[in-house]
Design a protein around this motif. Structure first.
Motif, PDB file in Angstrom:
ATOM      1  N   VAL A   1       0.841  -1.201   0.000  1.00 23.87           N
ATOM      2  CA  VAL A   1       0.000   0.000   0.000  1.00 23.87           C
ATOM      3  C   VAL A   1       0.874   1.248   0.000  1.00 23.87           C
ATOM      4  CG1 VAL A   1      -1.714   1.298   1.330  1.00 23.87           C
ATOM      5  CG2 VAL A   1      -1.898  -1.196   1.155  1.00 23.87           C
ATOM      6  N   GLU A   2       2.015   1.140   0.659  1.00 26.88           N
ATOM      7  CA  GLU A   2       2.923   2.287   0.782  1.00 26.88           C
ATOM      8  C   GLU A   2       3.892   2.390  -0.393  1.00 26.88           C
ATOM      9  OE1 GLU A   2       4.616   1.487   4.570  1.00 26.88           O
ATOM     10  OE2 GLU A   2       2.749   1.916   5.664  1.00 26.88           O
ATOM     11  N   GLY A   3       3.733   1.498  -1.391  1.00 28.22           N
ATOM     12  CA  GLY A   3       4.513   1.624  -2.609  1.00 28.22           C
ATOM     13  C   GLY A   3       5.750   0.765  -2.715  1.00 28.22           C
ATOM     14  N   ALA A   4       5.940  -0.190  -1.796  1.00 27.52           N
ATOM     15  CA  ALA A   4       7.114  -1.055  -1.858  1.00 27.52           C
ATOM     16  C   ALA A   4       7.037  -1.976  -3.071  1.00 27.52           C
ATOM     17  CB  ALA A   4       7.231  -1.876  -0.575  1.00 27.52           C
ATOM     18  N   GLY A   5       8.211  -2.376  -3.563  1.00 23.73           N
ATOM     19  CA  GLY A   5       8.275  -3.237  -4.735  1.00 23.73           C
ATOM     20  C   GLY A   5       9.074  -4.496  -4.483  1.00 23.73           C
ATOM     21  N   GLU A   6       9.416  -5.172  -5.588  1.00 31.58           N
ATOM     22  CA  GLU A   6      10.075  -6.480  -5.488  1.00 31.58           C
ATOM     23  C   GLU A   6      11.358  -6.405  -4.668  1.00 31.58           C
ATOM     24  OE1 GLU A   6      10.145  -9.589  -8.620  1.00 31.58           O
ATOM     25  OE2 GLU A   6      12.252  -9.018  -8.843  1.00 31.58           O
ATOM     26  N   GLY A   7      11.576  -7.464  -3.900  1.00 32.29           N
ATOM     27  CA  GLY A   7      12.810  -7.584  -3.137  1.00 32.29           C
ATOM     28  C   GLY A   7      12.712  -7.150  -1.698  1.00 32.29           C
ATOM     29  N   LEU A   8      11.561  -6.632  -1.274  1.00 34.48           N
ATOM     30  CA  LEU A   8      11.396  -6.320   0.142  1.00 34.48           C
ATOM     31  C   LEU A   8      11.171  -7.634   0.895  1.00 34.48           C
ATOM     32  CD1 LEU A   8      11.066  -4.323   2.499  1.00 34.48           C
ATOM     33  CD2 LEU A   8       8.612  -4.298   1.992  1.00 34.48           C
ATOM     34  N   VAL A   9      11.988  -7.869   1.909  1.00 38.45           N
ATOM     35  CA  VAL A   9      11.905  -9.075   2.731  1.00 38.45           C
ATOM     36  C   VAL A   9      11.552  -8.649   4.146  1.00 38.45           C
ATOM     37  CG1 VAL A   9      13.147 -11.097   3.604  1.00 38.45           C
ATOM     38  CG2 VAL A   9      13.698 -10.169   1.327  1.00 38.45           C
ATOM     39  N   ILE A  10      10.443  -9.146   4.649  1.00 42.23           N
ATOM     40  CA  ILE A  10      10.029  -8.852   6.020  1.00 42.23           C
ATOM     41  C   ILE A  10      10.158 -10.133   6.824  1.00 42.23           C
ATOM     42  CG2 ILE A  10       8.093  -8.200   7.488  1.00 42.23           C
ATOM     43  CD1 ILE A  10       7.234  -6.246   5.371  1.00 42.23           C
ATOM     44  N   ARG A  11      10.962 -10.075   7.894  1.00 42.33           N
ATOM     45  CA  ARG A  11      11.272 -11.253   8.690  1.00 42.33           C
ATOM     46  C   ARG A  11      10.950 -10.976  10.158  1.00 42.33           C
ATOM     47  NH1 ARG A  11      17.430 -13.567   9.252  1.00 42.33           N
ATOM     48  NH2 ARG A  11      17.616 -11.625  10.451  1.00 42.33           N
ATOM     49  N   ALA A  12      10.524 -12.009  10.865  1.00 40.63           N
ATOM     50  CA  ALA A  12      10.215 -11.859  12.287  1.00 40.63           C
ATOM     51  C   ALA A  12      10.709 -13.078  13.056  1.00 40.63           C
ATOM     52  CB  ALA A  12       8.714 -11.694  12.500  1.00 40.63           C
ATOM     53  N   ARG A  13      11.107 -12.845  14.312  1.00 40.13           N
ATOM     54  CA  ARG A  13      11.513 -13.968  15.167  1.00 40.13           C
ATOM     55  C   ARG A  13      10.324 -14.847  15.528  1.00 40.13           C
ATOM     56  NH1 ARG A  13      16.587 -14.233  16.811  1.00 40.13           N
ATOM     57  NH2 ARG A  13      17.895 -12.372  16.592  1.00 40.13           N
ATOM     58  N   GLU A  14       9.162 -14.205  15.690  1.00 41.58           N
ATOM     59  CA  GLU A  14       7.952 -14.990  15.944  1.00 41.58           C
ATOM     60  C   GLU A  14       6.754 -14.255  15.381  1.00 41.58           C
ATOM     61  OE1 GLU A  14       6.794 -15.571  19.988  1.00 41.58           O
ATOM     62  OE2 GLU A  14       6.958 -13.446  20.508  1.00 41.58           O
ATOM     63  N   GLN A  15       5.710 -15.019  15.066  1.00 45.77           N
ATOM     64  CA  GLN A  15       4.431 -14.474  14.648  1.00 45.77           C
ATOM     65  C   GLN A  15       3.373 -14.952  15.643  1.00 45.77           C
ATOM     66  OE1 GLN A  15       4.239 -14.468   9.891  1.00 45.77           O
ATOM     67  NE2 GLN A  15       4.534 -16.523  10.704  1.00 45.77           N
ATOM     68  N   VAL A  16       2.503 -14.046  16.025  1.00 48.86           N
ATOM     69  CA  VAL A  16       1.451 -14.459  16.964  1.00 48.86           C
ATOM     70  C   VAL A  16       0.165 -14.822  16.241  1.00 48.86           C
ATOM     71  CG1 VAL A  16       2.431 -13.137  18.864  1.00 48.86           C
ATOM     72  CG2 VAL A  16       0.741 -12.057  17.372  1.00 48.86           C
ATOM     73  N   SER A  17       0.076 -14.457  14.954  1.00 50.83           N
ATOM     74  CA  SER A  17      -1.114 -14.813  14.166  1.00 50.83           C
ATOM     75  C   SER A  17      -0.707 -15.279  12.774  1.00 50.83           C
ATOM     76  CB  SER A  17      -2.075 -13.619  14.053  1.00 50.83           C
ATOM     77  OG  SER A  17      -2.507 -13.195  15.315  1.00 50.83           O
ATOM     78  N   GLY A  18       0.340 -16.098  12.698  1.00 50.14           N
ATOM     79  CA  GLY A  18       0.760 -16.625  11.409  1.00 50.14           C
ATOM     80  C   GLY A  18      -0.329 -17.510  10.825  1.00 50.14           C
ATOM     81  N   ARG A  19      -0.377 -17.550   9.498  1.00 46.72           N
ATOM     82  CA  ARG A  19      -1.421 -18.361   8.872  1.00 46.72           C
ATOM     83  C   ARG A  19      -0.888 -19.049   7.627  1.00 46.72           C
ATOM     84  NH1 ARG A  19      -3.405 -15.184   4.614  1.00 46.72           N
ATOM     85  NH2 ARG A  19      -2.832 -12.984   4.778  1.00 46.72           N
ATOM     86  N   GLY A  20      -1.536 -20.179   7.323  1.00 51.76           N
ATOM     87  CA  GLY A  20      -1.199 -20.928   6.131  1.00 51.76           C
ATOM     88  C   GLY A  20      -2.347 -20.887   5.145  1.00 51.76           C
ATOM     89  N   ARG A  21      -2.414 -21.901   4.294  1.00 49.26           N
ATOM     90  CA  ARG A  21      -3.479 -21.962   3.295  1.00 49.26           C
ATOM     91  C   ARG A  21      -4.833 -22.103   3.966  1.00 49.26           C
ATOM     92  NH1 ARG A  21      -3.921 -26.154   0.328  1.00 49.26           N
ATOM     93  NH2 ARG A  21      -4.853 -25.120  -1.477  1.00 49.26           N
ATOM     94  N   GLN A  22      -5.846 -21.519   3.305  1.00 50.30           N
ATOM     95  CA  GLN A  22      -7.240 -21.602   3.738  1.00 50.30           C
ATOM     96  C   GLN A  22      -7.421 -21.107   5.174  1.00 50.30           C
ATOM     97  OE1 GLN A  22      -8.444 -25.670   2.963  1.00 50.30           O
ATOM     98  NE2 GLN A  22      -8.267 -25.407   0.745  1.00 50.30           N
ATOM     99  N   GLY A  23      -6.594 -20.121   5.564  1.00 51.47           N
ATOM    100  CA  GLY A  23      -6.747 -19.496   6.868  1.00 51.47           C
ATOM    101  C   GLY A  23      -6.277 -20.326   8.037  1.00 51.47           C
ATOM    102  N   ARG A  24      -5.580 -21.439   7.788  1.00 53.77           N
ATOM    103  CA  ARG A  24      -5.113 -22.276   8.889  1.00 53.77           C
ATOM    104  C   ARG A  24      -4.048 -21.539   9.700  1.00 53.77           C
ATOM    105  NH1 ARG A  24      -4.862 -26.147   4.564  1.00 53.77           N
ATOM    106  NH2 ARG A  24      -6.605 -27.619   4.654  1.00 53.77           N
ATOM    107  N   VAL A  25      -3.982 -21.868  10.977  1.00 54.81           N
ATOM    108  CA  VAL A  25      -2.966 -21.279  11.851  1.00 54.81           C
ATOM    109  C   VAL A  25      -1.606 -21.879  11.507  1.00 54.81           C
ATOM    110  CG1 VAL A  25      -2.160 -21.086  14.234  1.00 54.81           C
ATOM    111  CG2 VAL A  25      -4.605 -20.854  13.713  1.00 54.81           C
ATOM    112  N   TRP A  26      -0.580 -21.022  11.434  1.00 60.87           N
ATOM    113  CA  TRP A  26       0.791 -21.480  11.266  1.00 60.87           C
ATOM    114  C   TRP A  26       1.520 -21.206  12.572  1.00 60.87           C
ATOM    115  CZ3 TRP A  26       3.464 -24.090   7.500  1.00 60.87           C
ATOM    116  CH2 TRP A  26       4.853 -24.157   7.662  1.00 60.87           C
ATOM    117  N   ARG A  27       1.836 -22.271  13.314  1.00 59.50           N
ATOM    118  CA  ARG A  27       2.543 -22.112  14.591  1.00 59.50           C
ATOM    119  C   ARG A  27       3.896 -21.462  14.341  1.00 59.50           C
ATOM    120  NH1 ARG A  27      -1.972 -22.818  17.407  1.00 59.50           N
ATOM    121  NH2 ARG A  27      -2.862 -24.889  17.148  1.00 59.50           N
TER     122      ARG A  27
END
Length: 245
Positions: free
Chosen positions: A30-56
């Protein structure tokens, strides 16, 4: 994180704890970022997989989302799932030479038959970069999933750390994107099939939880659809959950 090597022009935003790296990557679009931006986190509290499944997403594993420029059409952009899966297979093969790695349609990486990594591709805005989310179990694996999961075994030199994995994945992804853009999807499809469950592997495909279809793997179609050989003939499956029989 000093000395972390990324492909030329790529950049990393690192976080401790986030709801979801995919949410942050979508906001960056939304803010205009393009290819090559990598966002990394040590942990996610609401990670998700396919079809809205929780990703631990506990501390110790790799969780990141990457912006990738789209192809001219949405159907071609969907091929990025296979580009990314192949890149992750190559990256983990670099990190763990000799490991019994196998791709499972459409977007899982297995180690000795158990899930090691998962991928999720979303295109929030037509004509703008896609968001590729990925998680790799480097240190721990969940035990409360409907499928078996595993993590990378430690090497003689110690476990794979997040920086090593980040470098390997991003460098291999940039390389495999280049292959796709130069040579087309046929090249990716050929290489993906060479490291996936073999032709003839018995599969159960769930289009919904109530509609399982049994058959055997007959390769990828030219659009990446699963070709499932059944008693009634070969079916082209555009989306579904695959269980290796």
């Amino acid at each position: 994180m000093s000395g972390l090597t990324l492909p030329p022009g790529w950049r990393l935003q690192d976080f401790e704890s986030v709801a979801s790296t995919m949410e942050l990557a979508t906001q960056a679009l939304v803010e205009g970022a393009g290819e090559g931006l990598v966002i990394r986190a040590r942990e996610q509290v609401s990670g998700r997989g396919r079809q809205g499944r929780v990703w631990r997403s506990p501390v110790g594993n790799l969780y990141m989302s990457i912006l990738i420029d789209p192809a001219p059409t949405l159907a071609e952009t969907a091929q990025l799932s296979f580009v990314a899966g192949l890149a992750v297979w190559r990256a983990v093969s670099d990190l763990a030479p000799g490991a019994a790695l196998q791709l499972k349609w459409p977007n899982d990486l297995l180690l000795d038959g158990a899930k090691l990594a998962g991928l999720l591709l979303e295109v929030p805005y037509a004509g703008r970069p896609a968001v590729l989310g990925l998680g790799i179990n480097l240190r721990t694996a969940p035990t409360d999933t409907p499928y078996s999961a595993t993590c990378l075994p430690p090497r003689a030199t110690g476990p794979v750390d997040r920086d090593e994995a980040t470098e390997a994945v991003t460098l291999r992804l940039a390389e495999t994107l280049g292959q796709w853009r130069r040579e087309g999807f046929d090249s990716i499809r050929r290489d993906w099939q060479s490291v996936a469950h073999p032709i003839g592997t018995p599969l159960t495909v769930r289009l919904t939880p109530e509609t399982p279809i049994q058959g055997s793997f007959d390769g990828l179609g030219p659009d990446g659809h699963l070709r499932l050989k059944t008693a009634e003939g070969v079916r082209q499956i555009p989306a579904g959950d695959v269980i290796l029989a």
